[in-house]
Scaffold this motif. Structure first.
Motif, PDB file in Angstrom:
ATOM      1  N   ALA A   1       0.661  -1.314   0.192  1.00 48.38           N
ATOM      2  CA  ALA A   1      -0.071   0.006   0.457  1.00 48.38           C
ATOM      3  C   ALA A   1       1.055   1.296  -0.191  1.00 48.38           C
ATOM      4  CB  ALA A   1      -0.865   0.068   1.496  1.00 48.38           C
ATOM      5  N   GLY A   2       0.285   2.070   0.046  1.00 43.38           N
ATOM      6  CA  GLY A   2       0.813   3.580   0.196  1.00 43.38           C
ATOM      7  C   GLY A   2       2.072   3.794  -1.475  1.00 43.38           C
ATOM      8  N   ALA A   3       3.044   4.378  -0.915  1.00 42.96           N
ATOM      9  CA  ALA A   3       4.615   4.255  -1.450  1.00 42.96           C
ATOM     10  C   ALA A   3       5.064   3.362  -2.194  1.00 42.96           C
ATOM     11  CB  ALA A   3       6.023   5.402  -0.967  1.00 42.96           C
ATOM     12  N   GLU A   4       4.815   2.668  -1.255  1.00 47.55           N
ATOM     13  CA  GLU A   4       5.296   0.946  -1.780  1.00 47.55           C
ATOM     14  C   GLU A   4       4.688   0.537  -3.326  1.00 47.55           C
ATOM     15  OE1 GLU A   4       7.347  -3.467  -0.243  1.00 47.55           O
ATOM     16  OE2 GLU A   4       6.483  -2.487   0.919  1.00 47.55           O
ATOM     17  N   ARG A   5       3.173   0.645  -2.975  1.00 48.33           N
ATOM     18  CA  ARG A   5       2.572   0.105  -3.788  1.00 48.33           C
ATOM     19  C   ARG A   5       2.483   0.376  -5.190  1.00 48.33           C
ATOM     20  NH1 ARG A   5      -3.745  -0.107  -3.911  1.00 48.33           N
ATOM     21  NH2 ARG A   5      -3.780  -2.534  -3.513  1.00 48.33           N
TER      22      ARG A   5
ATOM     23  N   GLU B   1      -4.384   6.171 -14.059  1.00 53.77           N
ATOM     24  CA  GLU B   1      -3.450   7.430 -14.060  1.00 53.77           C
ATOM     25  C   GLU B   1      -4.452   8.715 -12.999  1.00 53.77           C
ATOM     26  OE1 GLU B   1      -1.335   8.252 -17.404  1.00 53.77           O
ATOM     27  OE2 GLU B   1       0.640   6.766 -16.559  1.00 53.77           O
ATOM     28  N   THR B   2      -5.306   8.886 -13.248  1.00 54.35           N
ATOM     29  CA  THR B   2      -6.626  10.216 -12.599  1.00 54.35           C
ATOM     30  C   THR B   2      -7.577   9.690 -11.906  1.00 54.35           C
ATOM     31  OG1 THR B   2      -7.940   9.286 -14.453  1.00 54.35           O
ATOM     32  CG2 THR B   2      -6.377  11.461 -14.555  1.00 54.35           C
ATOM     33  N   THR B   3      -7.201   8.664 -10.980  1.00 55.45           N
ATOM     34  CA  THR B   3      -8.083   8.542  -9.900  1.00 55.45           C
ATOM     35  C   THR B   3      -7.468   8.450  -8.381  1.00 55.45           C
ATOM     36  OG1 THR B   3      -9.811   6.597 -11.760  1.00 55.45           O
ATOM     37  CG2 THR B   3      -8.952   6.333  -8.682  1.00 55.45           C
ATOM     38  N   GLU B   4      -8.197   8.770  -7.608  1.00 55.95           N
ATOM     39  CA  GLU B   4      -6.863   8.803  -6.306  1.00 55.95           C
ATOM     40  C   GLU B   4      -6.944   7.746  -5.764  1.00 55.95           C
ATOM     41  OE1 GLU B   4      -5.721  10.660  -3.195  1.00 55.95           O
ATOM     42  OE2 GLU B   4      -6.927  12.030  -4.773  1.00 55.95           O
ATOM     43  N   PRO B   5      -5.563   7.715  -5.785  1.00 56.86           N
ATOM     44  CA  PRO B   5      -5.229   5.520  -5.128  1.00 56.86           C
ATOM     45  C   PRO B   5      -6.128   5.748  -3.461  1.00 56.86           C
ATOM     46  CG  PRO B   5      -3.111   7.728  -5.706  1.00 56.86           C
ATOM     47  CD  PRO B   5      -5.181   7.967  -5.584  1.00 56.86           C
ATOM     48  N   ASP B   6      -6.304   4.572  -2.847  1.00 50.27           N
ATOM     49  CA  ASP B   6      -6.665   4.281  -2.050  1.00 50.27           C
ATOM     50  C   ASP B   6      -8.260   4.606  -1.891  1.00 50.27           C
ATOM     51  OD1 ASP B   6      -4.286   2.630  -1.180  1.00 50.27           O
ATOM     52  OD2 ASP B   6      -3.438   4.938  -0.637  1.00 50.27           O
ATOM     53  N   THR B   7      -9.091   4.117  -2.771  1.00 52.04           N
ATOM     54  CA  THR B   7     -10.593   4.592  -3.125  1.00 52.04           C
ATOM     55  C   THR B   7     -11.290   3.455  -3.316  1.00 52.04           C
ATOM     56  OG1 THR B   7     -10.067   5.877  -5.675  1.00 52.04           O
ATOM     57  CG2 THR B   7     -10.053   7.247  -3.321  1.00 52.04           C
TER      58      THR B   7
ATOM     59  N   ALA C   1     -12.449   3.101  -5.955  1.00 50.98           N
ATOM     60  CA  ALA C   1     -12.665   3.305  -7.675  1.00 50.98           C
ATOM     61  C   ALA C   1     -11.647   2.926  -7.909  1.00 50.98           C
ATOM     62  CB  ALA C   1     -13.552   4.722  -7.766  1.00 50.98           C
ATOM     63  N   TYR C   2     -10.530   2.905  -7.166  1.00 47.97           N
ATOM     64  CA  TYR C   2      -9.016   2.497  -7.722  1.00 47.97           C
ATOM     65  C   TYR C   2      -8.296   1.541  -6.812  1.00 47.97           C
ATOM     66  CZ  TYR C   2      -3.726   3.459  -8.033  1.00 47.97           C
ATOM     67  OH  TYR C   2      -2.727   3.507  -8.084  1.00 47.97           O
ATOM     68  N   GLU C   3      -9.182   0.902  -6.651  1.00 52.41           N
ATOM     69  CA  GLU C   3      -9.345  -0.644  -6.007  1.00 52.41           C
ATOM     70  C   GLU C   3     -10.178  -1.760  -7.082  1.00 52.41           C
ATOM     71  OE1 GLU C   3      -7.183  -1.640  -4.246  1.00 52.41           O
ATOM     72  OE2 GLU C   3      -6.357   0.487  -3.847  1.00 52.41           O
ATOM     73  N   GLU C   4     -10.907  -1.199  -7.711  1.00 50.49           N
ATOM     74  CA  GLU C   4     -11.231  -1.696  -9.127  1.00 50.49           C
ATOM     75  C   GLU C   4     -11.222  -1.811  -9.872  1.00 50.49           C
ATOM     76  OE1 GLU C   4     -16.469  -1.306 -11.247  1.00 50.49           O
ATOM     77  OE2 GLU C   4     -15.393  -0.048  -9.613  1.00 50.49           O
ATOM     78  N   LEU C   5     -10.500  -0.304 -10.434  1.00 46.81           N
ATOM     79  CA  LEU C   5      -9.766  -0.671 -11.403  1.00 46.81           C
ATOM     80  C   LEU C   5      -8.479  -1.394 -11.671  1.00 46.81           C
ATOM     81  CD1 LEU C   5      -9.749   3.229 -12.623  1.00 46.81           C
ATOM     82  CD2 LEU C   5     -10.471   1.495 -13.214  1.00 46.81           C
ATOM     83  N   LEU C   6      -7.583  -1.814 -10.085  1.00 44.67           N
ATOM     84  CA  LEU C   6      -6.295  -2.202  -9.976  1.00 44.67           C
ATOM     85  C   LEU C   6      -6.843  -3.321 -10.212  1.00 44.67           C
ATOM     86  CD1 LEU C   6      -4.314  -0.947  -7.703  1.00 44.67           C
ATOM     87  CD2 LEU C   6      -3.823  -1.034  -9.547  1.00 44.67           C
ATOM     88  N   GLU C   7      -7.843  -4.379  -9.609  1.00 43.05           N
ATOM     89  CA  GLU C   7      -8.787  -5.964  -9.897  1.00 43.05           C
ATOM     90  C   GLU C   7      -9.070  -5.294 -11.023  1.00 43.05           C
ATOM     91  OE1 GLU C   7     -12.401  -6.357  -7.497  1.00 43.05           O
ATOM     92  OE2 GLU C   7     -11.401  -5.589  -5.427  1.00 43.05           O
TER      93      GLU C   7
END
Length: 235
Positions: free
Chosen positions: A41-45, A100-106, A108-114
């Protein structure tokens, strides 16, 4: 003849210079990076996602510029086989651009990653279970090694960021590489410097990187960079 690329030895795939071996190595590294993205998570991710992009996009570009045109020449169903993978590559480009334009750790972001993770894994399976074994059936070791050299050269000089507007086939993608590769790789160096530099220098690097990104956005909309693509890629 191997049914997929998961279990054969390097020798059975044509040796370390074979494009089949090079592809499988990249796929193995992709799997490790995807596992790390899921576990951090965070910077490492974010750093892991950067490494993922620097692997995924040059790899896919080399496939589209070198491998898939070859398959279309040597296989009677090469067009249909490669079109499916090109459609996957197009969707991956679009999803990473949205990420790239989605706020991390939200959510919506997690859904895109999946969605990205699932699509990347499906892309690997299509390549290792279908396309690349078919290439091995029709290409000798000498051809696999010559193609491997071309693939490696293109991969090392390809764009490193998503460009969903440009074609997934030559000549459009080959033309796109000429301006987009130096723009992407300059942004990579600036972004790396900005993470390590003091505040004023970091802000300056960020401004230049954003200017290069805007330039790339204009360049990729040039009509010649869409030439050669099958229209259904964006269906």
């Amino acid at each position: 003849m191997a049914r997929n690329l998961a279990t054969p030895t390097e020798a059975e795939l044509g040796g370390p210079r074979s494009v089949l071996v090079m592809q499988r190595r990249d796929h193995q590294r992709l799997d490790r990076l995807l596992q790390r993205v899921a576990a951090t998570a965070g910077a490492e991710r974010q750093e892991t996602l950067t490494a993922l992009c620097r692997l995924v996009f040059p790899h896919a570009f080399a496939e589209e510029a070198v491998l898939w045109p070859l398959l279309r020449r040597v296989l009677p169903d090469g067009h249909e086989l490669t079109l499916r993978v090109e459609q996957e590559h197009q969707e991956i480009n679009e999803l990473f651009t949205e990420l790239e334009t989605t706020e991390p750790d939200t959510p919506a972001y997690e859904e895109l990653l999946e969605r990205i993770t699932a699509l990347l894994r499906a892309d690997v399976r299509d390549e290792e279970d279908i396309l690349l074994p078919r290439l091995q059936q029709v290409a000798g070791v000498g051809t696999l090694r010559r193609v491997g050299l071309a693939w490696m050269v293109v991969r090392r000089t390809a764009p490193t960021r998503p460009h969903p507007v440009v074609a997934r086939r030559p000549p459009g993608n080959s033309l796109a590489a000429l301006p987009l590769s130096p723009l992407d790789r300059s942004r990579d160096r600036l972004d790396q410097l900005s993470r390590r530099a003091p505040g004023r220098i970091a802000r300056g690097c960020g401004r230049v990187s954003r200017a290069l990104a805007a330039t790339a956005g204009v360049v990729e909309h040039l009509p010649p960079l869409r030439r050669g693509e099958d229209p259904s890629t964006r269906a």
